[in-house]
Design an enzyme around this catalytic site. Structure first.
Site, PDB file in Angstrom:
ATOM      1  N   ARG A 171     120.128  20.004  23.084  1.00  0.00           N
ATOM      2  CA  ARG A 171     121.571  19.552  22.276  1.00  0.00           C
ATOM      3  C   ARG A 171     122.176  18.941  23.724  1.00  0.00           C
ATOM      4  O   ARG A 171     123.095  17.832  22.784  1.00  0.00           O
ATOM      5  CB  ARG A 171     122.642  21.049  22.464  1.00  0.00           C
ATOM      6  CG  ARG A 171     121.540  21.412  21.118  1.00  0.00           C
ATOM      7  CD  ARG A 171     122.807  22.828  20.678  1.00  0.00           C
ATOM      8  NE  ARG A 171     121.663  24.147  19.816  1.00  0.00           N
ATOM      9  CZ  ARG A 171     122.648  25.014  18.769  1.00  0.00           C
ATOM     10  NH1 ARG A 171     124.294  24.947  18.845  1.00  0.00           N
ATOM     11  NH2 ARG A 171     122.252  25.326  18.422  1.00  0.00           N
TER      12      ARG A 171
ATOM     13  N   LYS B  24     122.760  40.251  22.487  1.00  0.00           N
ATOM     14  CA  LYS B  24     123.910  39.692  21.141  1.00  0.00           C
ATOM     15  C   LYS B  24     123.561  38.079  21.940  1.00  0.00           C
ATOM     16  O   LYS B  24     123.116  37.022  20.973  1.00  0.00           O
ATOM     17  CB  LYS B  24     125.353  39.789  20.383  1.00  0.00           C
ATOM     18  CG  LYS B  24     125.680  38.945  19.669  1.00  0.00           C
ATOM     19  CD  LYS B  24     125.290  38.820  18.838  1.00  0.00           C
ATOM     20  CE  LYS B  24     125.579  37.937  17.537  1.00  0.00           C
ATOM     21  NZ  LYS B  24     126.210  36.404  18.006  1.00  0.00           N
TER      22      LYS B  24
ATOM     23  N   SER C  23     125.631  40.143  14.441  1.00  0.00           N
ATOM     24  CA  SER C  23     125.139  38.641  14.370  1.00  0.00           C
ATOM     25  C   SER C  23     125.128  39.067  12.616  1.00  0.00           C
ATOM     26  O   SER C  23     125.265  39.884  11.637  1.00  0.00           O
ATOM     27  CB  SER C  23     123.387  39.175  14.340  1.00  0.00           C
ATOM     28  OG  SER C  23     123.371  37.316  14.028  1.00  0.00           O
TER      29      SER C  23
ATOM     30  N   HIS D  77     120.229  37.093  21.555  1.00  0.00           N
ATOM     31  CA  HIS D  77     119.491  36.212  20.244  1.00  0.00           C
ATOM     32  C   HIS D  77     120.160  35.400  19.534  1.00  0.00           C
ATOM     33  O   HIS D  77     119.435  34.475  18.902  1.00  0.00           O
ATOM     34  CB  HIS D  77     120.017  37.481  19.309  1.00  0.00           C
ATOM     35  CG  HIS D  77     120.565  37.380  17.816  1.00  0.00           C
ATOM     36  ND1 HIS D  77     121.581  36.004  17.689  1.00  0.00           N
ATOM     37  CD2 HIS D  77     119.851  37.709  16.797  1.00  0.00           C
ATOM     38  CE1 HIS D  77     120.494  36.282  16.040  1.00  0.00           C
ATOM     39  NE2 HIS D  77     120.843  36.435  15.833  1.00  0.00           N
ATOM     40  N   ASN D  78     121.527  35.096  20.118  1.00  0.00           N
ATOM     41  CA  ASN D  78     121.574  33.947  20.014  1.00  0.00           C
ATOM     42  C   ASN D  78     121.072  32.667  20.791  1.00  0.00           C
ATOM     43  O   ASN D  78     120.964  31.042  20.529  1.00  0.00           O
ATOM     44  CB  ASN D  78     123.486  33.447  20.653  1.00  0.00           C
ATOM     45  CG  ASN D  78     124.393  34.599  19.443  1.00  0.00           C
ATOM     46  OD1 ASN D  78     123.719  35.366  19.239  1.00  0.00           O
ATOM     47  ND2 ASN D  78     125.469  33.768  19.266  1.00  0.00           N
TER      48      ASN D  78
ATOM     49  N   GLU E 237     118.043  32.136  19.140  1.00  0.00           N
ATOM     50  CA  GLU E 237     118.553  31.244  17.662  1.00  0.00           C
ATOM     51  C   GLU E 237     118.372  30.274  18.457  1.00  0.00           C
ATOM     52  O   GLU E 237     117.415  29.129  17.413  1.00  0.00           O
ATOM     53  CB  GLU E 237     120.052  32.309  17.323  1.00  0.00           C
ATOM     54  CG  GLU E 237     119.845  30.800  16.480  1.00  0.00           C
ATOM     55  CD  GLU E 237     122.371  31.237  16.153  1.00  0.00           C
ATOM     56  OE1 GLU E 237     122.030  32.954  15.809  1.00  0.00           O
ATOM     57  OE2 GLU E 237     122.640  30.669  16.459  1.00  0.00           O
TER      58      GLU E 237
END
Ligand code: 2AM
Length: 479
Positions: free
Chosen positions: A287, A182, A128, A185-186, A189
């Site tokens: 989104r 990961k 990242s 993590h995203n 985010e």
């Protein structure tokens, strides 16, 4: 054979990782399907270190010291499989293939199994920090065998970001663990970005403030508990002026957020594991809503908004309320993400150290933040902490902001400002701390229409009521 590490796939991420290895004194074998990219790397960055370019995959593999360490940096999916298939027959027992792309963790589990059959180590590694991070120090999340980490780990730690001298890279766990972490993590985010966006909207609607004024507020926030890369770039973006129109840049950007899919994977996995990651889910759906163009057109036409005229009296107090609500909501989103890591770790037998995850996210990556130290400390106090929110620091931090959080969410609801992430985080907080939930009624309903049974608060066993007959109760297993 003299290269200590190799990189194949020299688009910008691979190229920057290769340069990072070289700048740290490693001899780096470099390869790309199209040789021109390899040549351009040597032409432009060759002076930065010791590169060994190869045109063919066979020469590339032959240029590496054993056990070979090959970092694959190509598009996730079919391209990764194609490159692995080409490498495998050329490699020998004990060699290590590192997939540093954004693979979906089930693919990593599959590939690890396949390469193990060949006596090879397959390391699925989250990386990242984008292009900048790849060059100057990313956060690195490698999953695979401990044996492979013994020789590969020190190199990855060397090129990773450092915070207070500590590398932002550690062994995560077997097979898919690195890519899983990961992915979460995203997901976090996504949640963090949505929360910041909602805070911006609240300040805009509540104060009628300009983007630049709000940017100043974020700048101020970046000096306290909220200090983070995302808050810092938000302050910067909000103060940026569009050269063409002279308007605030954010006001000329189309309000339809896109995604590449890691948020969706995180939410899908949350559903699979039954972990309520509502912050990440709301962020992903927000989104989706922003991109629902026909629905938004119909909505705007038929349901005119009520967001005009929110007239906040005490402006300074409101700003502080939003700050506290943002911090509390953020704690919830992270708490949920760490729950998801714990659940997957148990499900897949990964034994992931959550405190270490927070530690390696302090630098290099997109969610790097001062606040992550607090998470590491919480897991140091109790490695098996069942709920991050229940840690003594976070109970205090969220408790201090609770009244503000309620005022903000209530004000948003009253004035028609959509705050899905703020609101659902508060609902989660109230849900997880409730003495009793209305889930009791849901269980009763399920038993009524589907004989799905229920348990009782006052005695053990599984029960069913004969709803359509005499309403007598039977205990499962009793004849
Ligand atoms: P290219 O320069 O030959 O296109 C990102 O797309 C990187 O992955 C590029 O360096 C690209 O190489 C490489 N890549 C994409 N698909 C690939 C494939 N099927 N095999 C090998 N490399 C591939």
């Amino acid at each position: 054979a003299r290269a200590q590490i190799g990189v194949t796939g020299l688009a910008v991420m691979g190229r920057n990782l290769a340069r990072n290895f070289a700048r740290h004194g490693y001899t780096v074998a470099v390869h790309n399907r199209t040789y021109a990219k390899t040549e351009s790397l040597i032409a432009e960055a060759g002076h930065e270190g010791d590169f060994v370019p190869s045109e063919s995959t066979a020469d590339f593999v032959a240029s590496l010291e054993r056990p070979r360490k090959v970092v694959v940096m190509v598009k996730a999916g079919a391209a990764t499989d194609a490159v692995i298939d080409e490498l495998v027959p050329l490699l020998e027992e004990g060699d290590i293939v590192v997939d540093a792309g954004n693979a979906h963790f089930p693919d990593t589990i599959r590939r690890e199994r396949a390469l193990r059959e060949h006596g090879l180590h397959f390391v699925g590694s989250g990386v990242s920090g984008g292009e900048e991070g790849a060059l100057n120090g990313p956060s690195i999340m490698p999953g695979g065998t401990r044996e492979s980490y013994a020789s590969l780990g020190p190199i990855l730690e060397d090129i990773s970001a450092k915070v207070d001298g500590t590398p932002c890279c550690t062994y995560i766990g077997p097979d898919g663990a690195g890519h899983f972490v990961k992915m979460v993590h995203n997901g976090i985010e996504y949640a963090d970005m949505q929360l910041i966006a909602e805070a911006y909207d609240l300040l805009k609607q509540g104060l009628g403030a300009s983007a630049a004024e709000i940017g100043k507020i974020f700048e101020e926030w970046n000096t306290g508990d909220l200090e983070s890369f995302l808050i810092e770039i938000t302050a910067d973006v909000l103060q940026h002026v569009d050269a063409e129109t002279g308007q605030a840049f954010v006001d000329v950007v189309l309000d339809q957020a896109e995604q590449k899919g890691t948020g969706r994977w995180t939410v899908q996995n949350g559903l699979d594991l039954g972990v309520p990651i509502t912050g990440i889910a709301e962020a992903t759906f927000a989104r989706a809503l922003s991109g629902s163009v026909p629905q938004r057109e119909a909505g705007r036409a038929a349901l005119p908004a009520e967001t005009q005229g929110w007239d906040v009296k005490d402006r300074a107090a409101f700003v502080e309320d939003v700050r506290l609500a943002l911090y509390a909501s953020k704690v919830v989103a992270y708490s949920q993400g760490f729950d998801q890591i714990a659940a997957a770790s148990a499900e897949f037998g990964w034994d992931i150290d959550r405190g270490a995850m927070a530690r390696i996210w302090r630098g290099g990556c997109i969610i790097r933040a001062r606040f992550l130290n607090r998470i590491t400390e919480a897991y140091e106090r109790d490695a098996q902490l069942p709920l991050l929110l229940a840690d003594e620091y976070f109970t205090g931090a969220v408790g201090n902001g609770l009244a503000a959080w309620r005022r903000v969410v209530a004000g948003a609801a009253q004035n028609g400002v959509p705050t899905p992430a703020f609101s659902s985080s508060l609902a989660y907080y109230d849900g997880v701390r409730a003495e009793r939930l209305p889930a009791a009624l849901v269980q009763a309903q399920r038993d009524f229409f589907g004989a799905h049974t229920y348990r009782r608060v006052d005695k053990p066993g599984v029960f069913h009521t004969e709803w359509s007959a005499d309403r007598s109760e039977t205990r499962e297993g009793d004849a």
